[in-house]
Design a protein around this motif. Structure first.
Motif, PDB file in Angstrom:
ATOM      1  N   VAL A 127       0.839  -1.198   0.000  1.00  0.00           N
ATOM      2  CA  VAL A 127       0.000   0.000   0.000  1.00  0.00           C
ATOM      3  C   VAL A 127       0.875   1.249   0.000  1.00  0.00           C
ATOM      4  N   ARG A 128       1.898   1.255   0.864  1.00  0.00           N
ATOM      5  CA  ARG A 128       2.778   2.425   0.946  1.00  0.00           C
ATOM      6  C   ARG A 128       3.507   2.647  -0.383  1.00  0.00           C
ATOM      7  N   ASN A 129       3.966   1.555  -0.996  1.00  0.00           N
ATOM      8  CA  ASN A 129       4.619   1.686  -2.303  1.00  0.00           C
ATOM      9  C   ASN A 129       3.663   2.252  -3.344  1.00  0.00           C
ATOM     10  N   GLN A 130       2.408   1.785  -3.298  1.00  0.00           N
ATOM     11  CA  GLN A 130       1.433   2.221  -4.306  1.00  0.00           C
ATOM     12  C   GLN A 130       1.072   3.690  -4.122  1.00  0.00           C
ATOM     13  N   ILE A 131       0.902   4.131  -2.873  1.00  0.00           N
ATOM     14  CA  ILE A 131       0.529   5.535  -2.667  1.00  0.00           C
ATOM     15  C   ILE A 131       1.689   6.448  -3.049  1.00  0.00           C
ATOM     16  N   TYR A 132       2.929   6.010  -2.781  1.00  0.00           N
ATOM     17  CA  TYR A 132       4.084   6.822  -3.190  1.00  0.00           C
ATOM     18  C   TYR A 132       4.190   6.859  -4.712  1.00  0.00           C
ATOM     19  N   GLN A 133       4.004   5.699  -5.342  1.00  0.00           N
ATOM     20  CA  GLN A 133       4.037   5.638  -6.802  1.00  0.00           C
ATOM     21  C   GLN A 133       2.949   6.514  -7.407  1.00  0.00           C
ATOM     22  N   ARG A 134       1.760   6.487  -6.807  1.00  0.00           N
ATOM     23  CA  ARG A 134       0.664   7.309  -7.296  1.00  0.00           C
ATOM     24  C   ARG A 134       0.998   8.791  -7.149  1.00  0.00           C
ATOM     25  N   ASN A 135       1.595   9.164  -6.007  1.00  0.00           N
ATOM     26  CA  ASN A 135       1.995  10.556  -5.812  1.00  0.00           C
ATOM     27  C   ASN A 135       2.948  11.010  -6.911  1.00  0.00           C
ATOM     28  N   MET A 136       3.908  10.147  -7.237  1.00  0.00           N
ATOM     29  CA  MET A 136       4.884  10.506  -8.260  1.00  0.00           C
ATOM     30  C   MET A 136       4.241  10.662  -9.637  1.00  0.00           C
ATOM     31  N   GLY A 137       3.105  10.022  -9.854  1.00  0.00           N
ATOM     32  CA  GLY A 137       2.449  10.098 -11.154  1.00  0.00           C
ATOM     33  C   GLY A 137       1.465  11.240 -11.290  1.00  0.00           C
ATOM     34  N   VAL A 184       0.903  17.282   4.808  1.00  0.00           N
ATOM     35  CA  VAL A 184      -0.304  16.442   4.776  1.00  0.00           C
ATOM     36  C   VAL A 184      -0.056  15.200   3.933  1.00  0.00           C
ATOM     37  N   LEU A 185       0.602  15.361   2.790  1.00  0.00           N
ATOM     38  CA  LEU A 185       0.904  14.211   1.937  1.00  0.00           C
ATOM     39  C   LEU A 185       1.860  13.254   2.640  1.00  0.00           C
ATOM     40  N   MET A 186       2.844  13.795   3.357  1.00  0.00           N
ATOM     41  CA  MET A 186       3.764  12.955   4.123  1.00  0.00           C
ATOM     42  C   MET A 186       3.014  12.170   5.187  1.00  0.00           C
ATOM     43  N   SER A 187       2.064  12.823   5.842  1.00  0.00           N
ATOM     44  CA  SER A 187       1.300  12.160   6.893  1.00  0.00           C
ATOM     45  C   SER A 187       0.496  10.997   6.341  1.00  0.00           C
ATOM     46  N   ARG A 188      -0.021  11.133   5.131  1.00  0.00           N
ATOM     47  CA  ARG A 188      -0.814  10.037   4.555  1.00  0.00           C
ATOM     48  C   ARG A 188       0.074   8.842   4.238  1.00  0.00           C
ATOM     49  N   VAL A 189       1.286   9.098   3.771  1.00  0.00           N
ATOM     50  CA  VAL A 189       2.191   7.998   3.447  1.00  0.00           C
ATOM     51  C   VAL A 189       2.703   7.324   4.718  1.00  0.00           C
ATOM     52  N   LEU A 190       2.931   8.108   5.769  1.00  0.00           N
ATOM     53  CA  LEU A 190       3.542   7.566   6.985  1.00  0.00           C
ATOM     54  C   LEU A 190       2.485   7.185   8.028  1.00  0.00           C
ATOM     55  N   ASN A 191       1.759   8.182   8.545  1.00  0.00           N
ATOM     56  CA  ASN A 191       0.857   7.934   9.675  1.00  0.00           C
ATOM     57  C   ASN A 191      -0.371   7.118   9.288  1.00  0.00           C
ATOM     58  N   VAL A 223      -6.049   7.205   2.647  1.00  0.00           N
ATOM     59  CA  VAL A 223      -5.017   6.628   1.785  1.00  0.00           C
ATOM     60  C   VAL A 223      -5.558   6.388   0.382  1.00  0.00           C
ATOM     61  N   PHE A 224      -6.753   5.810   0.302  1.00  0.00           N
ATOM     62  CA  PHE A 224      -7.314   5.474  -1.008  1.00  0.00           C
ATOM     63  C   PHE A 224      -7.770   6.717  -1.771  1.00  0.00           C
ATOM     64  N   GLU A 225      -7.989   7.832  -1.056  1.00  0.00           N
ATOM     65  CA  GLU A 225      -8.261   9.084  -1.758  1.00  0.00           C
ATOM     66  C   GLU A 225      -7.087   9.449  -2.666  1.00  0.00           C
ATOM     67  N   ILE A 226      -5.861   9.218  -2.180  1.00  0.00           N
ATOM     68  CA  ILE A 226      -4.673   9.512  -2.980  1.00  0.00           C
ATOM     69  C   ILE A 226      -4.516   8.471  -4.082  1.00  0.00           C
ATOM     70  N   ILE A 227      -4.666   7.183  -3.712  1.00  0.00           N
ATOM     71  CA  ILE A 227      -4.489   6.120  -4.705  1.00  0.00           C
ATOM     72  C   ILE A 227      -5.504   6.256  -5.842  1.00  0.00           C
ATOM     73  N   ASP A 228      -6.718   6.727  -5.518  1.00  0.00           N
ATOM     74  CA  ASP A 228      -7.766   6.855  -6.532  1.00  0.00           C
ATOM     75  C   ASP A 228      -7.721   8.192  -7.268  1.00  0.00           C
ATOM     76  N   GLU A 229      -6.834   9.088  -6.845  1.00  0.00           N
ATOM     77  CA  GLU A 229      -6.724  10.388  -7.510  1.00  0.00           C
ATOM     78  C   GLU A 229      -6.330  10.191  -8.978  1.00  0.00           C
TER      79      GLU A 229
END
Length: 572
Positions: free
Chosen positions: A91-101, A114-121, A309-315
């Motif tokens: 999940v963490r890899n996917q959200i980071y990958q999604r952020n990069m895209g 806020v973005l850091m908090s979603r990846v970490l916390n 988390v899925f808000e970012i992945i689904d962005e």
């Protein structure tokens, strides 16, 4: 449930760990059921049959049974939790990958903290819960089933009394769970604000200390941290309520079973060993059920974090390749903007911009702040797509090509020198990771950086710290220029590349820029007009429109906005 299923779906890749854990879970559940079942025959043989052999073996059997149960429990916990850990790692890899895209617009809308908090916390909260949930479903689920089997086998009437109170725990568990989920989500939002304040504070510590505003920032942090505590306190309250409510409800069943079962024993309808076996199974069954309710609360916390988390992945990325996009081979450097307009929401930043830059030409953009200069060059880099019109390279709309192949045509030197906490060599080869040491050195020499690099303790292998903090402003800028030289792109964008430098550093950097600009189509954003007097074409932007265009002499003779800007800077 669909959200929970989505979380659990990340565990499918690690099915063999879950399978081992499931087998071990069956072992734990079987041990619990066997322990409760054997109470009755063991007590009969010892106390009714006076069997000393069984009595002698009993301590050894208890130790063996619990050792075997402990081994099964360890196997279950280890493999199930590692499966959960690996799932959340995915999940963490996917959200980071999604952020990069995602495009620059997304990062402009969302604070870095806020973005850091979603990846970490947020992902960490999912991590904690996924292990507990899956472990609880398997281990405690099997234990509850095996013990309920023993209960119904011993006395189905008393079992029904025991079982009746279990559904009574569902309603309060659901209500408490929903509250925990909402509080967890709001709590994670506050944690994101805390991370944002920390990121801003640490990155701007020099300014804070220069103005002596440490106390104001401390109070700001205290206030946000206290808001986070309010949500956490409510969360603790509801979680603490869960266990007492469960115990009160289950006590009704225990009391009823003791009263009815005790009467049956005293009236001879049931033997004492059978009753003790039933009571043992009944007491034991409430433990896994209680843990399942705790796992349910953990699941609600997890769902609150998972939504964020899925808000970012689904962005959805704003800039995507067309299905028929092709690779863009190296262009000659001709760039044109045809009828380009761009707006943020309903506000136009650029209107009907028409511009052409030929191979090797230097085009400078000047004008008041907010005129649209940075947005215009961002469209050339395809950080954004125009709302209307098209950006062309060698006569072709860049949206026809894959984004990465478009970006390979462009080198960027920004006013904000972005360097990474790595060696000097790796920062230079960032845009061309397979570059040889000789190529890195050649780029550094062309950027007039080789000499100061060789004065460093370890030369090109010297670490430069966070954001290149161990280098001066001029040195950082020359490393960025060396990086752009090494990339060897046909199109170059310079965004205020010398704006923050002293005179000596500016001259050195300007010499490096001259090497970089040779034989490249160059777009320059400049507020200091002295840096662009040599430009072949100067474009004056005001309120998103091109109001003047020409070389320095022609624009001065025109007596328009450029002439006024020039007079303001050179009036002495």
């Amino acid at each position: 449930m669909s959200l929970f299923s989505r979380i659990v779906s990340y565990s499918r890749r690690h099915w063999w760990r879950i399978l081992i854990a499931a087998v071990a879970s069956i072992g734990v559940g079987a041990m619990d059921g066997a322990f409760a079942y054997l109470v009755e025959p063991t007590l009969k043989k010892i106390f009714a049959g006076k069997d000393m052999f069984i009595f002698t073996l009993l301590p050894v059997a208890i130790i063996f049974l619990f050792a075997l149960r402990g081994a099964c429990r360890f196997t279950n916990d280890y493999f199930m939790r590692t499966a959960g850990q690996l799932a959340v790692q995915d999940v963490r890899n996917q959200i980071y990958q999604r952020n990069m895209g995602l495009g620059l617009g997304f990062f402009n809308r969302n604070p870095t903290g806020v973005l850091m908090s979603r990846v970490l916390n947020d992902v960490s909260m999912m991590q904690e819960a996924v292990g507990n949930i899956i472990t609880g479903l398997f281990r405690d689920g099997f234990s509850a089933v095996s013990l309920l089997t023993v209960i119904f086998y011993r006395n189905w009437k008393l079992a029904l009394i025991t079982f009746i109170v279990i559904p009574l725990t569902v309603l309060p568990a659901q209500k408490i769970g929903r509250r925990i989920k909402n509080l967890a989500k709001h709590g994670q939002e506050k944690m994101g604000e805390i991370a944002s304040v920390l990121q801003e504070t640490f990155s701007g510590i020099k300014v804070i200390k220069a103005f002596g505003l440490e106390e104001r920032e401390i109070q700001k942090f205290f206030a946000i941290n206290r808001q986070f505590y309010f949500f956490t306190r409510k969360n603790i309250k509801y979680e603490a309520l869960s266990a007492p409510i469960m115990e009160i409800i289950t006590s009704l069943g225990i009391a009823a079973v003791i009263w009815i079962g005790g009467n049956d024993v005293m009236q001879g309808r049931m033997s004492a060993p059978e009753f003790f076996s039933f009571i043992t199974a009944m007491v034991l069954v409430y433990t896994p059920i209680k843990r399942l309710i705790n796992a349910y609360n953990a699941m609600q916390r997890s769902l609150g974090a998972a939504e964020r988390v899925f808000e970012i992945i689904d962005e959805k990325p704003e800039i995507v390749d067309r299905p028929d996009a092709v690779e863009l081979e190296r262009v000659s450097g001709n760039v044109a903007l045809q009828g380009v307009s761009f707006r943020y929401n309903d506000d136009y930043v650029l209107r009907n911009v028409n511009l052409e830059a030929r191979k090797g030409e230097v085009v400078a953009f000047v004008g008041p702040s907010g005129g649209g200069k940075t947005t215009l060059v961002s469209l050339i880099s395809r950080f954004y797509d125009p709302t209307e019109g098209a950006v062309l390279m060698d006569g072709k709309d860049i949206r026809q090509f894959k984004l990465k192949s478009v970006l390979r045509q462009i080198a960027l030197v920004d006013q904000e020198t972005i360097l990474f906490n790595d060696t000097l060599a790796n920062n230079i080869r960032y845009g061309m990771t397979d570059a040889t040491d000789a190529q890195v050195e050649a780029a550094a020499r062309a950027a007039f950086a080789h000499d100061f690099i060789m004065d460093m303790p370890m030369g090109y292998e010297t670490g430069i710290g966070d954001r290149g903090v161990r280098l001066s402003g001029g040195q950082r800028q020359r490393i960025c220029i060396a990086r752009a030289i090494l990339k060897d792109a046909p199109i170059l964008i310079l965004d205020e590349a010398t704006s923050a430098l002293d005179t000596e550093s500016e001259q050195m950097v300007q010499n490096a820029l001259n090497n970089l600009m040779a034989n490249r189509t160059t777009f320059v954003i400049a507020h200091r007009l002295s840096t662009i007097l040599h430009a072949g074409k100067i474009v004056v932007l005001d309120k998103g429109e091109i109001v003047e265009s020409g070389n320095h002499e022609a624009l001065l003779a025109l007596g328009g906005l450029y002439s006024k800007l020039y007079e303001m800077q050179f009036q002495d």
